[in-house]
Design an enzyme around this catalytic site. Structure first.
Site, PDB file in Angstrom:
ATOM      1  N   LYS A 289       4.569   0.117   8.124  1.00 37.98           N
ATOM      2  CA  LYS A 289       5.075   1.009   7.159  1.00 37.98           C
ATOM      3  C   LYS A 289       6.130   1.967   7.685  1.00 37.98           C
ATOM      4  O   LYS A 289       6.765   2.540   7.745  1.00 37.98           O
ATOM      5  CB  LYS A 289       3.920   1.934   7.653  1.00 37.98           C
ATOM      6  CG  LYS A 289       2.976   3.465   7.545  1.00 37.98           C
ATOM      7  CD  LYS A 289       2.281   3.634   8.257  1.00 37.98           C
ATOM      8  CE  LYS A 289       1.871   5.093   7.729  1.00 37.98           C
ATOM      9  NZ  LYS A 289       0.347   5.640   8.062  1.00 37.98           N
TER      10      LYS A 289
ATOM     11  N   ASN B 241       1.567  10.156   2.553  1.00 35.90           N
ATOM     12  CA  ASN B 241       2.976  10.117   3.968  1.00 35.90           C
ATOM     13  C   ASN B 241       3.258   8.455   3.788  1.00 35.90           C
ATOM     14  O   ASN B 241       4.947   9.029   4.454  1.00 35.90           O
ATOM     15  CB  ASN B 241       2.455  10.541   5.226  1.00 35.90           C
ATOM     16  CG  ASN B 241       1.488  11.184   4.858  1.00 35.90           C
ATOM     17  OD1 ASN B 241       1.560  12.655   4.790  1.00 35.90           O
ATOM     18  ND2 ASN B 241       0.569  11.997   5.494  1.00 35.90           N
TER      19      ASN B 241
ATOM     20  N   ALA C 216       5.293   4.286   2.711  1.00 37.50           N
ATOM     21  CA  ALA C 216       4.642   3.770   1.472  1.00 37.50           C
ATOM     22  C   ALA C 216       4.086   2.481   2.985  1.00 37.50           C
ATOM     23  O   ALA C 216       5.599   1.849   3.585  1.00 37.50           O
ATOM     24  CB  ALA C 216       5.824   3.280   1.017  1.00 37.50           C
ATOM     25  N   VAL C 217       3.523   0.795   2.811  1.00 34.04           N
ATOM     26  CA  VAL C 217       3.659   0.311   3.332  1.00 34.04           C
ATOM     27  C   VAL C 217       3.990  -1.212   3.017  1.00 34.04           C
ATOM     28  O   VAL C 217       3.893  -1.632   1.321  1.00 34.04           O
ATOM     29  CB  VAL C 217       2.264   0.132   3.587  1.00 34.04           C
ATOM     30  CG1 VAL C 217       1.920  -1.291   5.193  1.00 34.04           C
ATOM     31  CG2 VAL C 217       1.514   1.408   4.489  1.00 34.04           C
TER      32      VAL C 217
ATOM     33  N   ASP D 299      -9.483  11.632  11.095  1.00 35.04           N
ATOM     34  CA  ASP D 299      -9.557  11.387   9.360  1.00 35.04           C
ATOM     35  C   ASP D 299     -10.517   9.888   8.588  1.00 35.04           C
ATOM     36  O   ASP D 299      -9.633   9.232   8.343  1.00 35.04           O
ATOM     37  CB  ASP D 299      -8.287  10.991   8.471  1.00 35.04           C
ATOM     38  CG  ASP D 299      -7.372  11.449   6.951  1.00 35.04           C
ATOM     39  OD1 ASP D 299      -8.843  11.598   6.725  1.00 35.04           O
ATOM     40  OD2 ASP D 299      -6.820  10.757   6.795  1.00 35.04           O
TER      41      ASP D 299
ATOM     42  N   GLY E 157       1.219  -1.481  -0.105  1.00 37.40           N
ATOM     43  CA  GLY E 157       0.193   0.121   0.682  1.00 37.40           C
ATOM     44  C   GLY E 157       0.864   1.764  -0.432  1.00 37.40           C
ATOM     45  O   GLY E 157       2.120   1.039   0.410  1.00 37.40           O
ATOM     46  N   LYS E 158      -0.028   2.038  -0.289  1.00 37.27           N
ATOM     47  CA  LYS E 158       1.426   4.207  -0.079  1.00 37.27           C
ATOM     48  C   LYS E 158      -0.094   4.634  -0.541  1.00 37.27           C
ATOM     49  O   LYS E 158      -1.724   4.492  -0.462  1.00 37.27           O
ATOM     50  CB  LYS E 158       1.466   3.786  -1.630  1.00 37.27           C
ATOM     51  CG  LYS E 158       2.680   4.798  -2.091  1.00 37.27           C
ATOM     52  CD  LYS E 158       3.832   4.545  -2.895  1.00 37.27           C
ATOM     53  CE  LYS E 158       2.143   4.326  -4.138  1.00 37.27           C
ATOM     54  NZ  LYS E 158       3.016   5.493  -5.118  1.00 37.27           N
TER      55      LYS E 158
HETATM   56  N1  LIG Z   1      -1.138  -2.784   8.566  1.00 39.15           N
HETATM   57  C1  LIG Z   1      -1.635  -2.818   7.080  1.00 39.15           C
HETATM   58  N2  LIG Z   1      -1.602  -4.157   6.675  1.00 39.15           N
HETATM   59  C2  LIG Z   1      -2.006  -4.189   5.237  1.00 39.15           C
HETATM   60  N3  LIG Z   1      -2.031  -2.999   4.425  1.00 39.15           N
HETATM   61  C3  LIG Z   1      -1.554  -1.500   4.776  1.00 39.15           C
HETATM   62  C4  LIG Z   1      -1.635  -1.660   6.506  1.00 39.15           C
HETATM   63  N4  LIG Z   1      -1.979  -0.285   6.504  1.00 39.15           N
HETATM   64  C5  LIG Z   1      -1.527   0.361   5.426  1.00 39.15           C
HETATM   65  N5  LIG Z   1      -1.751  -0.254   4.665  1.00 39.15           N
HETATM   66  C6  LIG Z   1      -2.147  -0.173   2.943  1.00 39.15           C
HETATM   67  O1  LIG Z   1      -1.383   0.870   3.347  1.00 39.15           O
HETATM   68  C7  LIG Z   1      -2.271   2.399   2.252  1.00 39.15           C
HETATM   69  C8  LIG Z   1      -1.421   3.864   2.239  1.00 39.15           C
HETATM   70  O2  LIG Z   1      -0.787   3.566   4.109  1.00 39.15           O
HETATM   71  P1  LIG Z   1      -1.493   4.625   5.324  1.00 39.15           P
HETATM   72  O3  LIG Z   1      -3.054   4.891   5.529  1.00 39.15           O
HETATM   73  O4  LIG Z   1      -1.484   4.235   6.636  1.00 39.15           O
HETATM   74  O5  LIG Z   1      -0.805   5.535   4.368  1.00 39.15           O
HETATM   75  P2  LIG Z   1      -0.769   7.272   4.638  1.00 39.15           P
HETATM   76  O6  LIG Z   1       0.430   7.607   3.577  1.00 39.15           O
HETATM   77  O7  LIG Z   1      -0.549   7.461   6.349  1.00 39.15           O
HETATM   78  O8  LIG Z   1      -2.210   7.428   4.192  1.00 39.15           O
HETATM   79  P3  LIG Z   1      -2.638   8.822   3.793  1.00 39.15           P
HETATM   80  O9  LIG Z   1      -2.283   9.139   2.798  1.00 39.15           O
HETATM   81  O10 LIG Z   1      -4.717   8.266   4.160  1.00 39.15           O
HETATM   82  O11 LIG Z   1      -2.146   9.986   4.849  1.00 39.15           O
HETATM   83  C9  LIG Z   1      -3.170   1.580   3.094  1.00 39.15           C
HETATM   84  O12 LIG Z   1      -4.517   2.250   1.800  1.00 39.15           O
HETATM   85  C10 LIG Z   1      -3.316   0.341   2.912  1.00 39.15           C
HETATM   86  O13 LIG Z   1      -4.090  -0.302   2.012  1.00 39.15           O
END
Ligand SMILES: Nc1ncnc2c1ncn2[C@@H]1O[C@H](COP(=O)(O)OP(=O)(O)OP(=O)(O)O)[C@@H](O)[C@H]1O
Length: 577
Positions: A206, A154, A156-157, A350, A150-151
């Site tokens: 993350k 902020n 990448a996961v 959010d 995921g991404k």
């Molecule tokens: N624990 C997890 N298990 C599986 N997928 C995850 C997990 N955490 C995050 N992801 C995936 O990664 C994506 C990005 O994570 P997250 O929303 O935490 O990032 P962010 O950059 O903080 O997001 P935003 O753009 O909302 O600020 C999520 O939408 C999801 O698809």
């Protein structure tokens, strides 16, 4: 009859009327909505309540003058011996009122004590994160990192594995498996299914993108500290009590206790940004110059380790339409999660379907966790934010920003109250859970700043009536008329598991409800011993009982009774010849 005599006789009469159940629920189930009064008609009731008594017990809508008039002229005349002069009747009526209140207080004390006992039983067994204490996992080298899952804006996961995480249960059933089980289900939309929880990678890592914060742990923490709100105690401190995050503790914010519907961050640490799969192609600009000469990122950043979930709520809803029971349970889980945050003085700010992760319990029911606390409010002031300048951030996703937040205008002394803002967002997401587009999304969508409640699209008729009511109430603009997440959750709990009691509530007393609570407690305790103890349903029931509070329960009952009245009158309207 002297005044004193009239008063004491009235008092006795009030007590007896209460004991006989002739009088009381009229006031108790009453609620004031939009200035109109709700009256539950009871065959035995002879007094029309007209005024409120002040204070906490104002739900006693006994009009003393109304009562006196009744005593003069009507049904009570026989009871009190008739012919009482008017002024005596007033005192008699006053006595009746006091008698009723006294009894009600007594009953409340008993019910409140019972609620506390139930709470204590269910709070004793704290929700445990599935990770056993372990000394490692505080360094990037402790992990094997797999593919990107995921991404966001902020971070990448990536999927990850580590020896200490062997105790993390995977999500039981992936979306792919679920789809295979349900291919015959007509409700299932066609669509590509790409998600699966890889059992060999039970963790998700993350990696925050660090642009401009600098590379010291302290600077990283200062700019990303909110991500640590859902971190468990071992995430930051190892078994020897050493702080694994070598920053000052001052920059670590308030942290949440574990809850089944809120993500738990198992480990958090800072490390040098590595070159992970897809980095050069997907986020070259945020890489440090060491990895990309044109990159703007700092050399070190924050890493968060969590459980790897099969998909987000949004991804799930793109391919599945949950049935009405599952959708109700999903809504309830979001409300339970939000209530947990509120109780700990934290507003997520959010909540959206991308920020909710999903797995499946042993029965295939979706289990939801709220994640991504990057925009949350976790200040000492609790759920209030001083909004003195337009530079103060009001939170994430503007579409799902509650009206009181979206319309706030900065100025000296202005405070934004977030206590019901997340609950409002859950109300909007409820449409998605029941298979309809979120009314606040898209170019044609409503704007939370300006919408009128009557503009809300009608909720899917297939949804249970009480759910429709709860959603309607959650989307009220006026926060005083909007239930809290706790009260809305109680409504759904009573509706799902206490329907029988609810049907009798217009003739019942609170003790029927407390009897039901006792039965529920017994059922849940017994289930907890069996295999059903880890199902979403059992978890929710435990949550409800661990948070039971008389006033919140009463508020939920009032809202439900109000809903029933509305439905009845609507039905009567449509069935009129
Ligand atoms: N624990 C997890 N298990 C599986 N997928 C995850 C997990 N955490 C995050 N992801 C995936 O990664 C994506 C990005 O994570 P997250 O929303 O935490 O990032 P962010 O950059 O903080 O997001 P935003 O753009 O909302 O600020 C999520 O939408 C999801 O698809």
């Amino acid at each position: 009859m002297s005044v004193k005599h009239a008063l004491s006789r009235g008092l006795e009469l009030g007590r007896s009327l209460f004991q006989l159940g002739l009088f009381k629920p009229a006031g108790r189930v009453a609620a004031k909505f939009r200035g109109e009064r709700l009256r539950v008609s009871r065959p035995t009731r002879t007094v029309q309540p007209q005024t409120f008594l002040p204070g906490r017990y104002r739900f006693f809508r006994l009009s003393l003058s109304g009562l006196a008039a009744q005593l003069q002229s009507g049904a009570f005349r026989r009871v009190v011996g008739g012919g009482a002069p008017r002024n005596r009747a007033v005192f008699l009526a006053f006595g009746v009122g006091l008698g009723l209140i006294e009894q009600q207080l007594e009953e409340d004390r008993t019910s409140a004590a019972l609620c506390q006992e139930i709470q204590a039983v269910f709070r004793k067994k704290k929700f445990q994160t599935p990770l056993k204490p372990f000394t490692s996992g505080y360094k990037l080298e402790d992990y094997v990192i797999g593919k990107q899952i995921g991404k966001g804006c902020n971070a990448a996961v990536y999927e990850a594995a580590a020896p200490f995480a062997a105790t993390v249960e995977s999500g039981k059933c992936s979306l792919v498996e679920l789809n295979q089980k349900q291919t015959d289900d007509d409700n299932l939309k066609a669509g590509p299914l790409r998600f699966s929880a890889t059992p060999s990678f039970p963790l998700a890592m993350k990696m925050m993108w660090n642009i401009g914060a600098g590379s010291s742990s302290d600077a990283i923490l200062r700019s990303m500290s909110m991500e640590l709100v859902p971190a468990c105690s071992q995430a930051l401190t190892n078994e020897q009590g050493e702080i694994a995050l070598d920053g000052h503790f001052g920059t670590v914010p308030k942290r949440l206790t574990a809850h089944p519907n809120v993500i738990t961050v198992y480990r958090a640490f800072t490390a040098e940004v590595p070159l992970l799969p897809g980095a050069q192609e997907e986020y070259p600009d945020v890489l440090p110059a060491r990895l990309n000469p044109l990159g703007l990122g700092s050399n070190r950043t924050l890493f968060l380790v969590m459980k790897n979930y099969p998909c987000t709520l949004r991804q799930y809803l793109e391919v599945c339409v949950p049935n009405r029971m599952q959708a109700s349970l999903m809504l309830l889980q979001l409300l339970e999660g939000v209530d947990h945050l509120c109780k700990q003085g934290i507003a997520h700010r959010d909540i959206k379907s991308d920020n909710v992760l999903l797995e499946f319990d042993s029965t295939g029911c979706p289990r939801l966790v709220i994640t991504d606390f990057g925009c949350c409010l976790a200040e000492d002031l609790g759920l209030k934010l001083p909004f003195n300048s337009r530079w103060v951030s009001k939170g994430g996703n503007a579409c799902l920003m509650a009206p009181e937040v979206a319309t706030a205008v900065p100025g000296p002394g202005v405070m934004i109250d977030y206590s019901k803002a997340d609950a409002w967002a859950v109300g909007a997401i409820a449409y998605e859970l029941f298979g309809q587009p979120n009314p606040f999304y898209g170019s044609q969508g409503l704007e939370s700043r300006t919408y009128q409640e009557k503009q809300l699209p009608s909720f899917p008729a297939a949804a249970p009536e009480d759910v429709q009511l709860a959603v309607k109430l959650l989307l009220r603009r006026n926060t005083r008329k909007r239930p809290s997440a706790r009260v809305a959750a109680n409504m759904l709990h009573i509706s799902l598991w206490g329907k029988r009691v609810l049907a009798r509530l217009d003739q019942t007393r609170m003790d029927e409800l407390t009897d039901w609570l006792l039965c529920q407690s017994a059922v849940v305790l017994l289930k907890g011993r069996g295999s059903g103890g880890s199902s979403v349903e059992a978890e929710l029931q435990r949550c409800f009982l661990a948070n039971i509070d008389l006033e919140d329960l009463r508020a939920a009952v009032s809202f439900l009774m109000y809903g029933q009245q509305q439905w009845k009158s609507l039905l009567a309207h449509y069935t009129e010849p």
